[in-house]
Motif scaffolding. Sequence first.
Motif, PDB file in Angstrom:
ATOM      1  N   VAL A   1       0.871  -1.179   0.000  1.00 18.64           N
ATOM      2  CA  VAL A   1       0.000   0.000   0.000  1.00 18.64           C
ATOM      3  C   VAL A   1       0.909   1.230   0.000  1.00 18.64           C
ATOM      4  CG1 VAL A   1      -1.901   1.208   1.141  1.00 18.64           C
ATOM      5  CG2 VAL A   1      -1.851  -1.284   1.144  1.00 18.64           C
ATOM      6  N   ALA A   2       1.349   1.680   1.175  1.00 18.73           N
ATOM      7  CA  ALA A   2       2.296   2.800   1.208  1.00 18.73           C
ATOM      8  C   ALA A   2       3.724   2.349   0.931  1.00 18.73           C
ATOM      9  CB  ALA A   2       2.229   3.508   2.562  1.00 18.73           C
ATOM     10  N   HIS A   3       4.000   1.061   1.165  1.00 14.24           N
ATOM     11  CA  HIS A   3       5.353   0.528   0.948  1.00 14.24           C
ATOM     12  C   HIS A   3       5.266  -0.829   0.253  1.00 14.24           C
ATOM     13  CE1 HIS A   3       7.486   3.544   3.401  1.00 14.24           C
ATOM     14  NE2 HIS A   3       6.406   3.521   4.172  1.00 14.24           N
ATOM     15  N   GLU A   4       6.270  -1.107  -0.567  1.00 14.69           N
ATOM     16  CA  GLU A   4       6.330  -2.414  -1.219  1.00 14.69           C
ATOM     17  C   GLU A   4       6.504  -3.498  -0.163  1.00 14.69           C
ATOM     18  OE1 GLU A   4       8.938  -4.841  -4.588  1.00 14.69           O
ATOM     19  OE2 GLU A   4       9.286  -2.702  -4.252  1.00 14.69           O
ATOM     20  N   THR A   5       5.684  -4.522  -0.250  1.00  9.52           N
ATOM     21  CA  THR A   5       5.679  -5.589   0.759  1.00  9.52           C
ATOM     22  C   THR A   5       5.386  -6.913   0.068  1.00  9.52           C
ATOM     23  OG1 THR A   5       4.901  -4.052   2.460  1.00  9.52           O
ATOM     24  CG2 THR A   5       4.610  -6.396   2.912  1.00  9.52           C
ATOM     25  N   GLN A   6       6.001  -7.973   0.563  1.00 10.76           N
ATOM     26  CA  GLN A   6       5.753  -9.302   0.002  1.00 10.76           C
ATOM     27  C   GLN A   6       5.687 -10.332   1.119  1.00 10.76           C
ATOM     28  OE1 GLN A   6       9.272  -9.298  -2.450  1.00 10.76           O
ATOM     29  NE2 GLN A   6      10.333 -10.735  -1.089  1.00 10.76           N
ATOM     30  N   GLY A   7       5.165 -11.506   0.787  1.00  8.34           N
ATOM     31  CA  GLY A   7       5.087 -12.594   1.754  1.00  8.34           C
ATOM     32  C   GLY A   7       3.659 -13.067   1.958  1.00  8.34           C
TER      33      GLY A   7
ATOM     34  N   GLY B   1       0.148  -7.101  17.762  1.00 12.25           N
ATOM     35  CA  GLY B   1       1.412  -6.837  18.438  1.00 12.25           C
ATOM     36  C   GLY B   1       2.342  -6.025  17.570  1.00 12.25           C
ATOM     37  N   ALA B   2       3.449  -5.584  18.165  1.00  6.63           N
ATOM     38  CA  ALA B   2       4.461  -4.845  17.412  1.00  6.63           C
ATOM     39  C   ALA B   2       5.122  -5.778  16.403  1.00  6.63           C
ATOM     40  CB  ALA B   2       5.503  -4.262  18.361  1.00  6.63           C
ATOM     41  N   LEU B   3       5.385  -5.263  15.187  1.00  6.01           N
ATOM     42  CA  LEU B   3       6.066  -6.056  14.167  1.00  6.01           C
ATOM     43  C   LEU B   3       7.441  -6.455  14.692  1.00  6.01           C
ATOM     44  CD1 LEU B   3       5.815  -7.055  11.171  1.00  6.01           C
ATOM     45  CD2 LEU B   3       7.133  -5.012  10.557  1.00  6.01           C
ATOM     46  N   LYS B   4       7.735  -7.754  14.676  1.00  6.29           N
ATOM     47  CA  LYS B   4       8.997  -8.248  15.244  1.00  6.29           C
ATOM     48  C   LYS B   4      10.192  -7.935  14.359  1.00  6.29           C
ATOM     49  CE  LYS B   4       6.677 -11.979  17.736  1.00  6.29           C
ATOM     50  NZ  LYS B   4       6.502 -13.434  17.932  1.00  6.29           N
ATOM     51  N   GLY B   5       9.975  -7.875  13.069  1.00  4.28           N
ATOM     52  CA  GLY B   5      11.054  -7.561  12.143  1.00  4.28           C
ATOM     53  C   GLY B   5      10.468  -7.254  10.783  1.00  4.28           C
ATOM     54  N   ASN B   6      11.130  -6.386  10.017  1.00  7.80           N
ATOM     55  CA  ASN B   6      10.589  -6.054   8.697  1.00  7.80           C
ATOM     56  C   ASN B   6      10.973  -7.084   7.632  1.00  7.80           C
ATOM     57  OD1 ASN B   6      13.312  -4.866   8.842  1.00  7.80           O
ATOM     58  ND2 ASN B   6      12.863  -4.063   6.795  1.00  7.80           N
ATOM     59  N   GLN B   7      11.744  -8.104   8.029  1.00 12.16           N
ATOM     60  CA  GLN B   7      12.076  -9.198   7.134  1.00 12.16           C
ATOM     61  C   GLN B   7      12.061 -10.503   7.908  1.00 12.16           C
ATOM     62  OE1 GLN B   7      15.501  -8.808   4.560  1.00 12.16           O
ATOM     63  NE2 GLN B   7      15.466  -6.587   4.707  1.00 12.16           N
TER      64      GLN B   7
ATOM     65  N   LYS C   1       8.650  -9.472   3.795  1.00  5.19           N
ATOM     66  CA  LYS C   1       9.589  -8.359   3.655  1.00  5.19           C
ATOM     67  C   LYS C   1       8.807  -7.077   3.420  1.00  5.19           C
ATOM     68  CE  LYS C   1      13.767  -6.928   1.171  1.00  5.19           C
ATOM     69  NZ  LYS C   1      14.714  -7.272   0.071  1.00  5.19           N
ATOM     70  N   THR C   2       9.114  -6.061   4.233  1.00  3.59           N
ATOM     71  CA  THR C   2       8.520  -4.746   4.057  1.00  3.59           C
ATOM     72  C   THR C   2       9.537  -3.687   4.468  1.00  3.59           C
ATOM     73  OG1 THR C   2       6.546  -3.413   4.478  1.00  3.59           O
ATOM     74  CG2 THR C   2       7.478  -4.597   6.374  1.00  3.59           C
ATOM     75  N   SER C   3       9.124  -2.412   4.479  1.00  8.73           N
ATOM     76  CA  SER C   3      10.011  -1.347   4.938  1.00  8.73           C
ATOM     77  C   SER C   3      10.072  -1.333   6.458  1.00  8.73           C
ATOM     78  CB  SER C   3       9.512   0.011   4.441  1.00  8.73           C
ATOM     79  OG  SER C   3       9.468   0.048   3.033  1.00  8.73           O
ATOM     80  N   ASN C   4      11.160  -0.810   6.979  1.00 11.52           N
ATOM     81  CA  ASN C   4      11.253  -0.589   8.415  1.00 11.52           C
ATOM     82  C   ASN C   4      10.630   0.766   8.738  1.00 11.52           C
ATOM     83  OD1 ASN C   4      11.886  -1.123  11.058  1.00 11.52           O
ATOM     84  ND2 ASN C   4      14.030  -1.616  10.644  1.00 11.52           N
ATOM     85  N   GLY C   5      10.351   1.008  10.000  1.00 13.34           N
ATOM     86  CA  GLY C   5       9.763   2.275  10.388  1.00 13.34           C
ATOM     87  C   GLY C   5       9.525   2.341  11.881  1.00 13.34           C
ATOM     88  N   PRO C   6       9.066   3.502  12.374  1.00 15.29           N
ATOM     89  CA  PRO C   6       8.832   3.658  13.809  1.00 15.29           C
ATOM     90  C   PRO C   6       7.451   3.151  14.217  1.00 15.29           C
ATOM     91  CG  PRO C   6       8.463   5.750  12.690  1.00 15.29           C
ATOM     92  CD  PRO C   6       8.892   4.764  11.631  1.00 15.29           C
ATOM     93  N   ASP C   7       7.406   2.400  15.312  1.00  9.31           N
ATOM     94  CA  ASP C   7       6.152   1.948  15.909  1.00  9.31           C
ATOM     95  C   ASP C   7       5.261   1.243  14.885  1.00  9.31           C
ATOM     96  OD1 ASP C   7       4.297   1.481  17.859  1.00  9.31           O
ATOM     97  OD2 ASP C   7       3.502   3.523  17.914  1.00  9.31           O
TER      98      ASP C   7
END
Length: 286
Positions: free
Chosen positions: A183-189, A241-247, A209-215
């Motif tokens: 949507v706002a960032h390229e993401t796959q999986g 929950g909080a995203l554990k990792g962007n990959q 896999k997605t972009s990293n970011g705050p919160d």
Amino acid sequence: MTNRKKLIVVSALVVCGAAWYAFRPERLFINKTVNEALPVASAQPLASANTQPVVLAAGSFHDGAHKTSGMATIYQLPEGKRVLRLTNFETSNGPDVRVFLVAANDATDNDTVKRAGYISLGSLKGNVGDQNYDLPANVDLQKYRAATIWCNRFSVNFGTAPLQASTSQASLTTLASGHFHGVAHETQGAATIYQLPDGKRLLRLTEFKTSNGPDVQVYLVAANDANDSDTVKKAGFAPVGALKGNQGDQNYELSANLDLSKYHAVTIWCRRFGVNFATAPLAMHN
């Protein structure tokens, strides 16, 4: 002896030394034997009913480049840690030999290991005997289905054990699944919701896999899909929950009272800026 002859002798010794270090021929005749017991938890809660290791997957080794025999078994210990255990194990010795989990059903050659991808569990502790190797917490056993003994120095598959899931592991029930779109960032999986044998439900992200970011958070959204940020806000959502990792592959336990007939999409949401990074619409499984 002339200086030229001395130089030739020194050079020859250096070459011989380098060749010895690379090939370590003496290891072909010297076994390294280990005899480790299966780890047990140091302490168990008195109320815990599951105090025995559970077999998740197992298989027998077959030869690769070298004669290899024995069993490979993946156990889940009572405290949740998973261990690959080699028993009645024997293979050739060699330089820089590792234990790999391979993302394939089997590996009968070297190229399969390279193409399929693998996770290293560490250096082989001994070419003979029972031994244990801890698995990283996020390893997906539905993806990594073979254990390979690999010579890292020469990229050679000594032997492989194809792993078959045990009855308890196979009894995972898939409730819903879908693939992410950006949507706002390229993401796959993929996003998959499983019901475990004990009744708990788990949201699992794989090949993610997605972009990293705050919160950045993981939400279940009360909509069939979300192609923008406003849909998430208007439809309503349940924080997971909080995203554990962007990959990478990762797990999220779902609340017992969450109504999956209402929440039909998984969204990666930046809470600080109110932005939908990506969404996976979920198709329910019968």
